[in-house]
Design a protein around this motif. Structure first.
Motif, PDB file in Angstrom:
ATOM      1  N   ARG A 102     -26.186  25.130 -74.180  1.00  0.00           N
ATOM      2  CA  ARG A 102     -25.149  24.821 -73.184  1.00  0.00           C
ATOM      3  C   ARG A 102     -23.892  25.652 -73.464  1.00  0.00           C
ATOM      4  NH1 ARG A 102     -23.271  20.623 -69.547  1.00  0.00           N
ATOM      5  NH2 ARG A 102     -21.344  19.637 -70.226  1.00  0.00           N
ATOM      6  N   HIS A 103     -23.565  25.812 -74.744  1.00  0.00           N
ATOM      7  CA  HIS A 103     -22.424  26.650 -75.112  1.00  0.00           C
ATOM      8  C   HIS A 103     -22.670  28.102 -74.711  1.00  0.00           C
ATOM      9  CE1 HIS A 103     -19.431  24.346 -77.442  1.00  0.00           C
ATOM     10  NE2 HIS A 103     -20.432  23.518 -77.685  1.00  0.00           N
ATOM     11  N   LEU A 104     -23.888  28.592 -74.943  1.00  0.00           N
ATOM     12  CA  LEU A 104     -24.209  29.975 -74.592  1.00  0.00           C
ATOM     13  C   LEU A 104     -24.116  30.178 -73.082  1.00  0.00           C
ATOM     14  CD1 LEU A 104     -25.131  32.812 -75.304  1.00  0.00           C
ATOM     15  CD2 LEU A 104     -27.496  31.978 -75.367  1.00  0.00           C
ATOM     16  N   TYR A 155     -15.593  25.177 -75.212  1.00  0.00           N
ATOM     17  CA  TYR A 155     -16.820  25.966 -75.075  1.00  0.00           C
ATOM     18  C   TYR A 155     -16.542  27.473 -75.074  1.00  0.00           C
ATOM     19  CZ  TYR A 155     -19.564  21.817 -73.799  1.00  0.00           C
ATOM     20  OH  TYR A 155     -20.205  20.601 -73.812  1.00  0.00           O
ATOM     21  N   LEU A 156     -15.296  27.846 -74.845  1.00  0.00           N
ATOM     22  CA  LEU A 156     -14.971  29.264 -74.665  1.00  0.00           C
ATOM     23  C   LEU A 156     -14.245  29.872 -75.855  1.00  0.00           C
ATOM     24  CD1 LEU A 156     -13.794  29.099 -70.939  1.00  0.00           C
ATOM     25  CD2 LEU A 156     -16.089  29.562 -71.839  1.00  0.00           C
ATOM     26  N   LEU A 157     -14.181  29.141 -76.955  1.00  0.00           N
ATOM     27  CA  LEU A 157     -13.524  29.672 -78.142  1.00  0.00           C
ATOM     28  C   LEU A 157     -14.266  30.901 -78.648  1.00  0.00           C
ATOM     29  CD1 LEU A 157     -12.790  26.395 -80.146  1.00  0.00           C
ATOM     30  CD2 LEU A 157     -11.169  27.744 -78.820  1.00  0.00           C
ATOM     31  N   SER A 158     -13.519  31.907 -79.042  1.00  0.00           N
ATOM     32  CA  SER A 158     -14.143  33.093 -79.630  1.00  0.00           C
ATOM     33  C   SER A 158     -14.551  32.775 -81.064  1.00  0.00           C
ATOM     34  CB  SER A 158     -13.155  34.261 -79.622  1.00  0.00           C
ATOM     35  OG  SER A 158     -12.002  33.946 -80.392  1.00  0.00           O
ATOM     36  N   THR A 159     -15.408  33.601 -81.636  1.00  0.00           N
ATOM     37  CA  THR A 159     -15.806  33.405 -83.026  1.00  0.00           C
ATOM     38  C   THR A 159     -14.685  33.873 -83.946  1.00  0.00           C
ATOM     39  OG1 THR A 159     -16.791  35.593 -83.229  1.00  0.00           O
ATOM     40  CG2 THR A 159     -18.208  33.818 -82.426  1.00  0.00           C
ATOM     41  N   GLY A 160     -14.777  33.488 -85.225  1.00  0.00           N
ATOM     42  CA  GLY A 160     -13.782  33.925 -86.185  1.00  0.00           C
ATOM     43  C   GLY A 160     -13.738  35.431 -86.299  1.00  0.00           C
ATOM     44  N   ALA A 161     -14.923  36.071 -86.304  1.00  0.00           N
ATOM     45  CA  ALA A 161     -14.981  37.537 -86.413  1.00  0.00           C
ATOM     46  C   ALA A 161     -14.312  38.194 -85.209  1.00  0.00           C
ATOM     47  CB  ALA A 161     -16.439  37.989 -86.532  1.00  0.00           C
ATOM     48  N   GLU A 162     -14.566  37.655 -84.021  1.00  0.00           N
ATOM     49  CA  GLU A 162     -13.965  38.208 -82.811  1.00  0.00           C
ATOM     50  C   GLU A 162     -12.459  38.005 -82.833  1.00  0.00           C
ATOM     51  OE1 GLU A 162     -14.297  37.720 -77.935  1.00  0.00           O
ATOM     52  OE2 GLU A 162     -15.742  36.725 -79.261  1.00  0.00           O
ATOM     53  N   HIS A 163     -12.032  36.857 -83.349  1.00  0.00           N
ATOM     54  CA  HIS A 163     -10.600  36.560 -83.444  1.00  0.00           C
ATOM     55  C   HIS A 163      -9.911  37.576 -84.361  1.00  0.00           C
ATOM     56  CE1 HIS A 163      -7.043  34.016 -83.119  1.00  0.00           C
ATOM     57  NE2 HIS A 163      -6.913  34.052 -84.441  1.00  0.00           N
TER      58      HIS A 163
END
Length: 281
Positions: free
Chosen positions: A230-232, A262-270
């Motif tokens: 669902r998140h994807l 649901y739309l939070l970016s990943t830590g790496a992307e941040h």
């Protein structure tokens, strides 16, 4: 004065009340499980505010995530309101709004594709089609029962959950896949995803089958659970439309703040976004 003890009868009465209030079965199960955990910890002692606060402290000491602690506190606080023990309620932990999502739980589209390949060769007839159904529509795992032959024929289904009714639209390609599967399994009407015994596929069965795919698909088990599909869907839908209001409607959220999670970016992307600011010489 009634003794404040957590008896099986009181817990059962609260469970019956939750069902009468039309809470989702999974929600009721989760609340009662947490309440029984509290009852076992209390071990027959009289329930007080001090005792509830000590349980809260013990959960924190276990190293549980703050959100997990709050979910457990929500369960017992609800029970206390039901029993008119409001003075036993404890305060929730204050959580700062997260700026990014844990990388260890972020399922990528490539990993999802590998899961589908593993599901196809798993020998479980319904698994691959079910994963695609959840991921292509964003439905909750508890809403799988609304995917019927009739829904695949019309391209839509009405979902009634948590006192709300919403229409789920099914992509044409998914409808064709669902009808093909139904014909193969000789299902002419009603629910499509059934066990060999003709019963609805349960949340636990879906979860267990998904976990079994991890090793063969080369995907970390922490990323593989029904809700992550669902998140994807949410992340993919938003990247395509940039319309958070429409996404909230599709997911069945009453508040856009819920959709935002649901739309939070990943830590790496941040971190990459911070690097692009160019503030370090």
């Amino acid at each position: 004065m009634t003794t404040r003890e957590l008896t099986d009868a009181r817990i059962a009465a609260y469970a019956q009340y939750l069902r009468a209030e039309e809470h989702a079965p999974a929600t009721v199960e989760k609340y009662i499980r947490d309440i029984r955990s509290f009852a076992a910890w209390v071990n027959g002692s009289t329930v007080t505010k001090e005792l509830s606060a000590r349980w809260k402290a013990s959960l924190i000491a276990e190293g549980l995530a703050p959100a997990t602690v709050n979910a457990k506190l929500s369960a017992i606080n609800g029970l206390f309101c039901f029993l008119n023990w409001e003075d036993c309620r404890v305060k929730f932990l204050k959580l700062q709004r997260r700026a990014f999502r844990d990388d260890s739980r972020e399922l990528t589209k490539e990993e999802y594709t590998r899961l589908l390949d593993a599901a196809e060769s798993s020998g479980i007839p319904w698994l691959e089609t079910l994963l695609q159904t959840i991921c292509a529509t964003g439905i909750r795992v508890s809403e799988v029962r609304y995917i019927t032959v009739e829904a695949a024929q019309t391209g839509r289904t009405e979902v009634s959950l948590k006192g709300k009714i919403r229409t789920i639209l099914l992509p044409g390609k998914l409808c064709r896949k669902l009808l093909k599967y139904a014909r193969k399994m000789k299902i002419t009407s009603g629910e499509i995803f059934l066990t060999k015994e003709g019963k609805s596929v349960t949340r636990h069965q879906i979860w267990r089958r998904m976990k079994a795919l991890c090793k063969g698909a080369g995907v970390e088990a922490t990323k593989v659970f029904p809700h992550n599909l669902r998140h994807l869907f949410a992340a993919t839908f938003y990247r395509a439309t940039r319309d958070i209001v429409k996404l909230a409607d599709v997911l069945g959220h009453s508040s856009i703040n819920t959709t935002r999670i649901y739309l939070l970016s990943t830590g790496a992307e941040h971190v990459r976004q911070l690097d692009r600011l160019g503030l370090v010489s």
